[in-house]
Scaffold this motif. Structure first.
Motif, PDB file in Angstrom:
ATOM      1  N   GLN A  71      30.085 146.428  43.028  1.00  0.00           N
ATOM      2  CA  GLN A  71      29.537 145.942  41.760  1.00  0.00           C
ATOM      3  C   GLN A  71      29.660 144.427  41.658  1.00  0.00           C
ATOM      4  N   SER A  72      30.774 143.886  42.102  1.00  0.00           N
ATOM      5  CA  SER A  72      30.971 142.438  42.092  1.00  0.00           C
ATOM      6  C   SER A  72      29.966 141.743  42.999  1.00  0.00           C
ATOM      7  N   LEU A  73      29.741 142.303  44.181  1.00  0.00           N
ATOM      8  CA  LEU A  73      28.765 141.733  45.114  1.00  0.00           C
ATOM      9  C   LEU A  73      27.356 141.771  44.519  1.00  0.00           C
ATOM     10  N   LEU A  74      27.016 142.882  43.854  1.00  0.00           N
ATOM     11  CA  LEU A  74      25.698 142.993  43.225  1.00  0.00           C
ATOM     12  C   LEU A  74      25.503 141.927  42.157  1.00  0.00           C
ATOM     13  N   LYS A  75      26.490 141.746  41.320  1.00  0.00           N
ATOM     14  CA  LYS A  75      26.395 140.739  40.255  1.00  0.00           C
ATOM     15  C   LYS A  75      26.231 139.339  40.835  1.00  0.00           C
ATOM     16  N   LYS A  76      26.980 139.032  41.879  1.00  0.00           N
ATOM     17  CA  LYS A  76      26.881 137.707  42.507  1.00  0.00           C
ATOM     18  C   LYS A  76      25.536 137.534  43.211  1.00  0.00           C
ATOM     19  N   ALA A  77      25.040 138.585  43.861  1.00  0.00           N
ATOM     20  CA  ALA A  77      23.731 138.527  44.515  1.00  0.00           C
ATOM     21  C   ALA A  77      22.630 138.310  43.479  1.00  0.00           C
ATOM     22  N   HIS A  78      22.788 138.920  42.316  1.00  0.00           N
ATOM     23  CA  HIS A  78      21.804 138.773  41.232  1.00  0.00           C
ATOM     24  C   HIS A  78      21.744 137.325  40.737  1.00  0.00           C
ATOM     25  N   GLU A  79      22.830 136.601  40.865  1.00  0.00           N
ATOM     26  CA  GLU A  79      22.860 135.199  40.441  1.00  0.00           C
ATOM     27  C   GLU A  79      22.143 134.287  41.436  1.00  0.00           C
ATOM     28  N   VAL A  80      22.131 134.654  42.722  1.00  0.00           N
ATOM     29  CA  VAL A  80      21.549 133.771  43.739  1.00  0.00           C
ATOM     30  C   VAL A  80      20.186 134.211  44.259  1.00  0.00           C
ATOM     31  N   CYS A  81      19.801 135.454  44.043  1.00  0.00           N
ATOM     32  CA  CYS A  81      18.522 135.958  44.543  1.00  0.00           C
ATOM     33  C   CYS A  81      17.357 135.225  43.872  1.00  0.00           C
ATOM     34  N   PRO A  82      16.435 134.648  44.647  1.00  0.00           N
ATOM     35  CA  PRO A  82      15.290 133.955  44.056  1.00  0.00           C
ATOM     36  C   PRO A  82      14.432 134.836  43.140  1.00  0.00           C
ATOM     37  N   TYR A  83      14.259 136.107  43.470  1.00  0.00           N
ATOM     38  CA  TYR A  83      13.497 137.001  42.591  1.00  0.00           C
ATOM     39  C   TYR A  83      14.239 137.195  41.271  1.00  0.00           C
ATOM     40  N   SER A  84      15.550 137.352  41.330  1.00  0.00           N
ATOM     41  CA  SER A  84      16.334 137.503  40.102  1.00  0.00           C
ATOM     42  C   SER A  84      16.242 136.253  39.241  1.00  0.00           C
ATOM     43  N   LYS A  85      16.293 135.097  39.903  1.00  0.00           N
ATOM     44  CA  LYS A  85      16.165 133.841  39.160  1.00  0.00           C
ATOM     45  C   LYS A  85      14.793 133.745  38.504  1.00  0.00           C
ATOM     46  N   ALA A  86      13.763 134.158  39.215  1.00  0.00           N
ATOM     47  CA  ALA A  86      12.394 134.062  38.688  1.00  0.00           C
ATOM     48  C   ALA A  86      12.158 135.000  37.514  1.00  0.00           C
ATOM     49  N   THR A  87      12.830 136.143  37.510  1.00  0.00           N
ATOM     50  CA  THR A  87      12.597 137.126  36.448  1.00  0.00           C
ATOM     51  C   THR A  87      13.563 136.992  35.283  1.00  0.00           C
ATOM     52  N   ARG A  88      14.669 136.272  35.481  1.00  0.00           N
ATOM     53  CA  ARG A  88      15.704 136.158  34.452  1.00  0.00           C
ATOM     54  C   ARG A  88      15.115 135.648  33.137  1.00  0.00           C
ATOM     55  N   GLY A  89      15.357 136.385  32.069  1.00  0.00           N
ATOM     56  CA  GLY A  89      14.860 136.015  30.757  1.00  0.00           C
ATOM     57  C   GLY A  89      13.425 136.437  30.512  1.00  0.00           C
ATOM     58  N   ASN A  90      12.759 136.973  31.531  1.00  0.00           N
ATOM     59  CA  ASN A  90      11.360 137.395  31.410  1.00  0.00           C
ATOM     60  C   ASN A  90      11.213 138.894  31.371  1.00  0.00           C
ATOM     61  N   ILE A  91      11.981 139.602  32.184  1.00  0.00           N
ATOM     62  CA  ILE A  91      11.928 141.054  32.214  1.00  0.00           C
ATOM     63  C   ILE A  91      13.349 141.600  32.303  1.00  0.00           C
ATOM     64  N   SER A  92      13.503 142.833  31.901  1.00  0.00           N
ATOM     65  CA  SER A  92      14.814 143.482  31.969  1.00  0.00           C
ATOM     66  C   SER A  92      15.101 143.904  33.405  1.00  0.00           C
ATOM     67  N   VAL A  93      16.236 143.434  33.940  1.00  0.00           N
ATOM     68  CA  VAL A  93      16.689 143.829  35.272  1.00  0.00           C
ATOM     69  C   VAL A  93      18.082 144.414  35.110  1.00  0.00           C
ATOM     70  N   THR A  94      18.230 145.679  35.517  1.00  0.00           N
ATOM     71  CA  THR A  94      19.510 146.379  35.420  1.00  0.00           C
ATOM     72  C   THR A  94      20.070 146.592  36.818  1.00  0.00           C
ATOM     73  N   LEU A  95      21.352 146.327  36.975  1.00  0.00           N
ATOM     74  CA  LEU A  95      22.039 146.606  38.237  1.00  0.00           C
ATOM     75  C   LEU A  95      22.796 147.913  38.087  1.00  0.00           C
ATOM     76  N   VAL A  96      22.570 148.831  39.013  1.00  0.00           N
ATOM     77  CA  VAL A  96      23.279 150.127  38.954  1.00  0.00           C
ATOM     78  C   VAL A  96      23.982 150.410  40.267  1.00  0.00           C
TER      79      VAL A  96
END
Length: 139
Positions: free
Chosen positions: A114-139
């Motif tokens: 879970q920690s790795l997923l959260k950190k990957a979500h911070e650096v992934c270019p797709y996550s950066k591009a979608t942040r604040g625009n669409i809902s992205v859930t990590l499971v």
């Protein structure tokens, strides 16, 4: 922070014909696919669709970001997979997207995963591009 044109290392180029019911191809011909709306949206479902293409790109990019984070954390992610589920539905502006990212990381415990997923979500270019625009859930 956004990048400048002088920072670009690679540019992908794709051209669509007839929108959601046609064809999409890259300028280097490495990708050339028929696109059709899914049956759930009244289409034939015969070809792929933009949501599948987005899910493929997001999952690959996120897996790459997970690798970067894992190297920094000295975590073993060998044998891991990342799955992106991209949903499309109606919203106030017409249609919108929602994403769910999940990963199987067999060589780490659940808390580390879970920690790795959260950190990957911070650096992934797709996550950066979608942040604040669409809902992205990590499971």
């Amino acid at each position: 922070m956004s990048i400048q044109q002088t920072d670009v290392l690679y540019t992908a180029v794709a051209t669509a014909e007839n929108g959601r019911d046609g064809r999409v191809a890259t300028d280097d011909a490495k990708l050339d696919v028929v696109v059709n709306p899914p049956k759930e949206m009244g289409g034939s479902g015969a070809g792929t669709n933009p949501e599948q293409l987005f899910a493929a790109g997001y999952s690959a990019c996120f897996q790459g970001a997970l690798g970067v984070v894992a190297r920094q954390e000295k975590a073993d992610i060998s044998g891991s997979t990342v799955t992106a589920k991209v949903g499309i539905g109606k919203n106030d502006e017409g249609f919108g997207l929602i994403v769910e990212i999940s990963a199987s990381i067999p060589n780490v415990d659940a808390e580390t995963a879970q920690s790795l997923l959260k950190k990957a979500h911070e650096v992934c270019p797709y996550s950066k591009a979608t942040r604040g625009n669409i809902s992205v859930t990590l499971v």
